[in-house]
Motif scaffolding. Sequence first.
Motif, PDB file in Angstrom:
ATOM      1  N   ILE A 366       5.333  -4.410  -2.427  1.00 59.73           N
ATOM      2  CA  ILE A 366       6.452  -3.470  -2.503  1.00 59.73           C
ATOM      3  C   ILE A 366       6.032  -2.054  -2.128  1.00 59.73           C
ATOM      4  O   ILE A 366       6.893  -1.199  -1.875  1.00 59.73           O
ATOM      5  CB  ILE A 366       7.081  -3.466  -3.911  1.00 59.73           C
ATOM      6  N   MET A 367       4.696  -1.809  -2.041  1.00 62.48           N
ATOM      7  CA  MET A 367       4.226  -0.485  -1.650  1.00 62.48           C
ATOM      8  C   MET A 367       3.800  -0.445  -0.186  1.00 62.48           C
ATOM      9  O   MET A 367       3.245   0.556   0.285  1.00 62.48           O
ATOM     10  CB  MET A 367       3.061  -0.050  -2.546  1.00 62.48           C
ATOM     11  N   ALA A 368       4.045  -1.526   0.564  1.00 61.24           N
ATOM     12  CA  ALA A 368       3.611  -1.586   1.961  1.00 61.24           C
ATOM     13  C   ALA A 368       4.237  -0.469   2.795  1.00 61.24           C
ATOM     14  O   ALA A 368       3.578   0.105   3.672  1.00 61.24           O
ATOM     15  CB  ALA A 368       3.962  -2.953   2.548  1.00 61.24           C
ATOM     16  N   GLU A 369       5.518  -0.168   2.550  1.00 61.46           N
ATOM     17  CA  GLU A 369       6.165   0.912   3.293  1.00 61.46           C
ATOM     18  C   GLU A 369       5.420   2.217   3.086  1.00 61.46           C
ATOM     19  O   GLU A 369       5.150   2.964   4.038  1.00 61.46           O
ATOM     20  CB  GLU A 369       7.613   1.072   2.834  1.00 61.46           C
ATOM     21  N   ALA A 391      -1.217  -7.385   7.496  1.00 65.87           N
ATOM     22  CA  ALA A 391      -1.832  -7.385   6.171  1.00 65.87           C
ATOM     23  C   ALA A 391      -0.904  -8.024   5.135  1.00 65.87           C
ATOM     24  O   ALA A 391      -1.357  -8.748   4.234  1.00 65.87           O
ATOM     25  CB  ALA A 391      -2.189  -5.957   5.759  1.00 65.87           C
ATOM     26  N   SER A 392       0.401  -7.777   5.271  1.00 60.02           N
ATOM     27  CA  SER A 392       1.366  -8.352   4.327  1.00 60.02           C
ATOM     28  C   SER A 392       1.412  -9.864   4.449  1.00 60.02           C
ATOM     29  O   SER A 392       1.480 -10.577   3.438  1.00 60.02           O
ATOM     30  CB  SER A 392       2.757  -7.761   4.566  1.00 60.02           C
ATOM     31  N   GLY A 399      -2.471 -14.932  -1.523  1.00 58.05           N
ATOM     32  CA  GLY A 399      -2.198 -14.653  -2.926  1.00 58.05           C
ATOM     33  C   GLY A 399      -3.009 -13.494  -3.465  1.00 58.05           C
ATOM     34  O   GLY A 399      -3.020 -13.248  -4.679  1.00 58.05           O
ATOM     35  N   ARG A 400      -3.702 -12.773  -2.600  1.00 57.64           N
ATOM     36  CA  ARG A 400      -4.501 -11.622  -3.024  1.00 57.64           C
ATOM     37  C   ARG A 400      -3.637 -10.367  -3.066  1.00 57.64           C
ATOM     38  O   ARG A 400      -2.575 -10.299  -2.441  1.00 57.64           O
ATOM     39  CB  ARG A 400      -5.671 -11.407  -2.055  1.00 57.64           C
ATOM     40  N   HIS A 401      -4.116  -9.351  -3.760  1.00 55.86           N
ATOM     41  CA  HIS A 401      -3.413  -8.084  -3.819  1.00 55.86           C
ATOM     42  C   HIS A 401      -3.542  -7.381  -2.476  1.00 55.86           C
ATOM     43  O   HIS A 401      -4.571  -7.464  -1.795  1.00 55.86           O
ATOM     44  CB  HIS A 401      -3.995  -7.192  -4.926  1.00 55.86           C
ATOM     45  N   ASP A 404      -6.607  -5.300  -1.847  1.00 53.50           N
ATOM     46  CA  ASP A 404      -7.834  -6.032  -1.508  1.00 53.50           C
ATOM     47  C   ASP A 404      -7.812  -6.492  -0.055  1.00 53.50           C
ATOM     48  O   ASP A 404      -8.842  -6.489   0.631  1.00 53.50           O
ATOM     49  CB  ASP A 404      -7.991  -7.232  -2.435  1.00 53.50           C
ATOM     50  N   VAL A 405      -6.618  -6.884   0.413  1.00 52.95           N
ATOM     51  CA  VAL A 405      -6.499  -7.294   1.812  1.00 52.95           C
ATOM     52  C   VAL A 405      -6.802  -6.115   2.732  1.00 52.95           C
ATOM     53  O   VAL A 405      -7.495  -6.259   3.756  1.00 52.95           O
ATOM     54  CB  VAL A 405      -5.086  -7.859   2.094  1.00 52.95           C
ATOM     55  N   LEU A 406      -6.318  -4.946   2.381  1.00 52.88           N
ATOM     56  CA  LEU A 406      -6.580  -3.751   3.191  1.00 52.88           C
ATOM     57  C   LEU A 406      -8.066  -3.429   3.239  1.00 52.88           C
ATOM     58  O   LEU A 406      -8.591  -2.994   4.279  1.00 52.88           O
ATOM     59  CB  LEU A 406      -5.816  -2.550   2.624  1.00 52.88           C
ATOM     60  N   ALA A 407      -8.737  -3.645   2.113  1.00 50.14           N
ATOM     61  CA  ALA A 407     -10.180  -3.342   2.056  1.00 50.14           C
ATOM     62  C   ALA A 407     -10.979  -4.216   3.006  1.00 50.14           C
ATOM     63  O   ALA A 407     -12.055  -3.820   3.482  1.00 50.14           O
ATOM     64  CB  ALA A 407     -10.680  -3.510   0.628  1.00 50.14           C
ATOM     65  N   ASP A 408     -10.467  -5.420   3.307  1.00 52.39           N
ATOM     66  CA  ASP A 408     -11.184  -6.346   4.191  1.00 52.39           C
ATOM     67  C   ASP A 408     -10.657  -6.322   5.620  1.00 52.39           C
ATOM     68  O   ASP A 408     -11.192  -7.015   6.498  1.00 52.39           O
ATOM     69  CB  ASP A 408     -11.060  -7.782   3.650  1.00 52.39           C
TER      70      ASP A 408
END
Length: 456
Positions: A366-369, A391-392, A399-401, A404-408
């Motif tokens: 919900i914070m992707a925008e 990333a979304s 199922g990851r936050h 965390d996806v952005l970090a990788d």
Amino acid sequence: MADGGLHGELFCDREMAALLADRAALQGMLDFEAALARAEAEAGVIPVAAADAIATQCRADFYDIAEIGRAATLAGNPAIPLVKALTQRVAAIDVEAARWVHYGATSQDVIDSGQAQQYRAAQDLILARSERLAHALAALAREHRRTPVIGRTFLQHAVPISFGLKAANWLGPIVSFHDDFMICGQSAHQLGGAAGSLAALGDRAEAVSEAFARVTASVGAVRVPWHTERRRPARIAAELGLLLGHLGKMAQDIALMAQTEIGELAEPDAPGKGGSSAMPHKRNPVLCTLILTAAKRAPGLVATMLAAMPQEHERAMGGWHAEWPTLRELFIIAGSALNQAVALIEGLQVFPEQMQYNLDLTNGLIMAERVSLALAATLGRGEAHHLLEQASRDCLASGRHLRDVLADHPQLAGRLSAEELDDLFDPTSYRGATDAIIDRILVLYEEERDYMSGNG
């Protein structure tokens, strides 16, 4: 309607029912006859003694409603048998006075004016209830100004909003309705005679018209007859329809937020309320259901009032008659829905913990925008949006936050600091103009409060 019958007060409460009951309608028509006689006596058209004699017989308790109703079936309206019954009663005490009963008036004057008296009382009750609802909604908006909840578009999670903002948006139209209905919701007495010209009163017609306006000033009268100019009742109907539509929107929002899987709100609890005949565990949103019932009935009733507006020449053939039960029904369902809305909002149960739980359901999506807009400063809006879409999808698949996806992510990792990410993923800080919008609506509410309290 007096005792609610089989359906109790599901669709009509006792207070509104009393105002719109047949006895009140009858008294309204009799009050017109008494006012007409006083005005004509004041203008020197009839003797003062005749006006006094007529007024003494203008009490609804003196008349058999069922008998008048049976006669109305043949006559085409209840004014004709009522005037006949009134004339007979006056003749029993003063034969000379009886000849002045209903002098120069017509059935539509009696019926419209009698209904206007009823609708004025019903309007006061509607305004009192909308005032109480506005107070409850304003308190809800203030209390939950900073309570985060998920905003939903197309019934899907969108971005976080404040529950106080949602409550303020419920409040705004109620304030506007109260303001508008104080003006256009007022019905009025009229006196036009057979074809709207008061010709039967000859050169005393204008004097009687002036006197009638003075005599009926406390309940409202207009100097220009509106026998077939029906904007007044149509506007009342339209305002009630708008109110009911908005109450339905509120009820639907609350019912959706009270679903088992969501659980952010609940209706006021009481033993036996919202139960099921088959499932002991059920807690159905009955107040929301009844409000929505009224909202779904309103459009057809408003449409009938609009359809009745083209009326033939100086007296309608069917259109006027169609208004009688229709506007009455609109007042009844609006009063009932407002009563239920007041109970709903005053006792509404709010669960901020469940709101937070639902905010966390999508693992930061919900914070992707917000993250996309932050990255646009260095990547450009189009590229940032494209990468956040990727990333979304990874977030949903794994199922990851999202954090965390952005970090990788090879193209996004390290572009935002830990502190920046902390702020970006905090729904309570993503408020935009929330406070300004709430404040604007509350200012309108505060400005209207003086009028709501009768001080304006």
